[in-house]
Design a protein around this motif. Structure first.
Motif, mmCIF file in Angstrom:
data_model
loop_
_atom_site.group_PDB
_atom_site.id
_atom_site.type_symbol
_atom_site.label_atom_id
_atom_site.label_comp_id
_atom_site.label_asym_id
_atom_site.label_seq_id
_atom_site.Cartn_x
_atom_site.Cartn_y
_atom_site.Cartn_z
ATOM 1 N N GLN A 159 0.827 -1.208 0.000
ATOM 2 C CA GLN A 159 0.000 0.000 0.000
ATOM 3 C C GLN A 159 0.864 1.262 0.000
ATOM 4 O O GLN A 159 0.554 2.238 -0.700
ATOM 5 N N ILE A 160 1.946 1.253 0.768
ATOM 6 C CA ILE A 160 2.850 2.407 0.796
ATOM 7 C C ILE A 160 3.428 2.646 -0.596
ATOM 8 O O ILE A 160 3.406 3.767 -1.102
ATOM 9 N N VAL A 214 5.418 12.021 -0.687
ATOM 10 C CA VAL A 214 4.214 12.147 0.133
ATOM 11 C C VAL A 214 4.648 12.233 1.592
ATOM 12 O O VAL A 214 5.563 11.520 2.027
ATOM 13 N N GLU A 215 3.987 13.080 2.353
ATOM 14 C CA GLU A 215 4.313 13.254 3.760
ATOM 15 C C GLU A 215 3.965 11.978 4.542
ATOM 16 O O GLU A 215 2.953 11.337 4.285
ATOM 17 N N PHE A 216 4.825 11.621 5.484
ATOM 18 C CA PHE A 216 4.696 10.416 6.300
ATOM 19 C C PHE A 216 3.277 10.256 6.858
ATOM 20 O O PHE A 216 2.673 9.193 6.747
ATOM 21 N N GLY A 217 2.740 11.303 7.475
ATOM 22 C CA GLY A 217 1.426 11.232 8.103
ATOM 23 C C GLY A 217 0.303 10.968 7.112
ATOM 24 O O GLY A 217 -0.667 10.284 7.435
ATOM 25 N N VAL A 218 0.439 11.488 5.921
ATOM 26 C CA VAL A 218 -0.580 11.257 4.882
ATOM 27 C C VAL A 218 -0.595 9.783 4.495
ATOM 28 O O VAL A 218 -1.659 9.161 4.383
ATOM 29 N N VAL A 219 0.598 9.204 4.318
ATOM 30 C CA VAL A 219 0.677 7.788 3.969
ATOM 31 C C VAL A 219 0.186 6.936 5.130
ATOM 32 O O VAL A 219 -0.601 6.004 4.941
ATOM 33 N N ARG A 220 0.628 7.260 6.339
ATOM 34 C CA ARG A 220 0.207 6.520 7.545
ATOM 35 C C ARG A 220 -1.317 6.490 7.647
ATOM 36 O O ARG A 220 -1.924 5.438 7.847
ATOM 37 N N ASP A 221 -1.936 7.650 7.507
ATOM 38 C CA ASP A 221 -3.392 7.729 7.599
ATOM 39 C C ASP A 221 -4.060 7.014 6.428
ATOM 40 O O ASP A 221 -5.104 6.385 6.589
#
Length: 102
Positions: A17-18, A28-35
């Motif tokens: 998915q990442i 892409v910003e870490f938090g955007v991918v995490r969410d």
């Protein structure tokens, strides 16, 4: 001619998915991918570390809005590995008679 093979680093659902999210953008910003993949910071960090160790993802840290942010991007080898992995999944889906859009 040999068929593409599944990449064990990419194959885990979270890392797949990442890579999919990163393949659609320069970074892409870490938090955007995490969410986007619905995991905790620690799970996300573990996945990113494995992708980074394989040479598939690079990190860039920068201050934004007074906070340190981490940006992720697929490397050239990461894009190539992801494309090969997707090609193999598509090939396998075809063998199983699954219709793959596109």
């Amino acid at each position: 001619m040999s068929a593409p093979v599944l990449d064990a680093v990419i194959h885990a659902p979270g890392r797949l998915q990442i890579c999919a999210m990163l393949s659609a953008a320069d970074e892409v910003e870490f938090g955007v991918v995490r969410d986007g993949i619905g995991v905790s910071d620690s799970v996300m960090s573990k996945h990113v570390k494995q992708l980074e160790e394989a040479g598939y993802v690079k990190l860039r840290k920068a201050a934004l809005g007074g906070r340190q942010r981490t940006w992720l991007a697929l490397t050239g080898s990461g894009r190539k590995a992801f494309a090969g992995h997707v090609a193999e999944l598509t090939r396998l889906a075809g063998l199983a008679g699954v219709s793959v859009p596109g």
